[in-house]
Design a protein around this motif. Structure first.
Motif, short mmCIF file in Angstrom:
data_model
loop_
_atom_site.label_atom_id
_atom_site.label_comp_id
_atom_site.label_asym_id
_atom_site.label_seq_id
_atom_site.Cartn_x
_atom_site.Cartn_y
_atom_site.Cartn_z
N ASN A 31 30.04 40.23 44.60
CA ASN A 31 30.57 41.42 45.58
C ASN A 31 31.94 41.90 44.41
O ASN A 31 32.61 40.98 43.58
CB ASN A 31 31.17 40.70 46.19
N LEU A 32 32.16 43.02 44.40
CA LEU A 32 32.42 43.83 43.10
C LEU A 32 33.79 44.30 43.78
O LEU A 32 33.50 45.34 45.35
CB LEU A 32 32.06 44.55 42.31
N SER A 33 35.42 44.18 44.23
CA SER A 33 36.46 44.51 45.33
C SER A 33 37.30 45.39 43.70
O SER A 33 37.90 44.60 42.77
CB SER A 33 37.52 43.69 46.03
N PRO A 34 37.25 46.81 43.68
CA PRO A 34 38.39 47.57 42.89
C PRO A 34 39.75 46.52 43.19
O PRO A 34 40.42 46.23 44.29
CB PRO A 34 38.27 49.32 43.71
N SER A 35 40.66 47.45 42.70
CA SER A 35 42.12 47.42 42.79
C SER A 35 42.54 47.79 43.35
O SER A 35 41.94 49.20 43.86
CB SER A 35 43.35 47.17 41.50
N GLY A 36 43.53 47.30 44.63
CA GLY A 36 44.10 48.96 45.49
C GLY A 36 45.05 47.78 46.08
O GLY A 36 45.89 46.90 45.56
N PRO A 37 46.29 48.49 47.58
CA PRO A 37 46.41 48.38 48.13
C PRO A 37 46.89 46.86 48.29
O PRO A 37 47.75 46.15 48.00
CB PRO A 37 47.15 49.29 48.97
N HIS A 38 45.47 46.67 48.65
CA HIS A 38 45.18 45.29 49.45
C HIS A 38 45.62 44.09 48.31
O HIS A 38 46.24 42.96 48.64
CB HIS A 38 43.59 44.93 50.34
N CYS A 39 45.31 44.70 47.01
CA CYS A 39 45.53 43.02 46.13
C CYS A 39 45.14 44.18 44.62
O CYS A 39 44.64 45.44 44.85
CB CYS A 39 44.24 42.83 46.25
#
Lengths: 82, 82
Positions: A31-39
């Motif tokens: 699973n890939l999560s882009p950076s963003g406001p959450h992290c």
């Protein structure tokens, strides 16, 4: 034992990254999560076939290679799905 | 509305793929599943920020580019995680 993960997470999931190579045969999915406001970090979380979840280092060359290897095994546009 | 997804799935998740480009800003995360006994297809499932899940075509150049873009935004080995 596996984390229950909803579709949208509101915080970073990884507190560190696993640095040693993991053979793709042990990997169930990635699973890939882009950076963003959450992290602020890009997060790469591998679920192993035994159910364990490991955070991988997104900048590690072997991590990029594993992701590329998964994609490269895909066959173009299957018309039917078994 | 979002699929409840356990760590290990025992069947294919996608019955087709979304073919149009999706801007990375709408993407919450991307899940890559190698092919295996559970499913002969490589599956790429994007979760959008609105909670929708879309299957993407793993061989589509724009899909590979989005995955590369996510990884390329990572900073090497953060020592601390906020």
């Amino acid at each position: 034992k596996a984390l229950a993960r909803s579709a949208i997470e509101l915080r970073c999931q990884c507190i560190g990254t696993h640095s040693r190579f993991i053979h793709p045969k042990f990997i169930q999915n990635v699973n890939l999560s882009p950076s963003g406001p959450h992290c602020k970090n890009v997060e790469v979380i591998a679920t192993l076939k035994d159910g364990r979840e490991l955070c991988l280092e997104p900048t590690a060359p072997w991590v990029k290679l594993i992701i590329k290897a998964i994609l490269d095994k895909a066959n173009p546009k299957p018309e039917t799905v078994s």
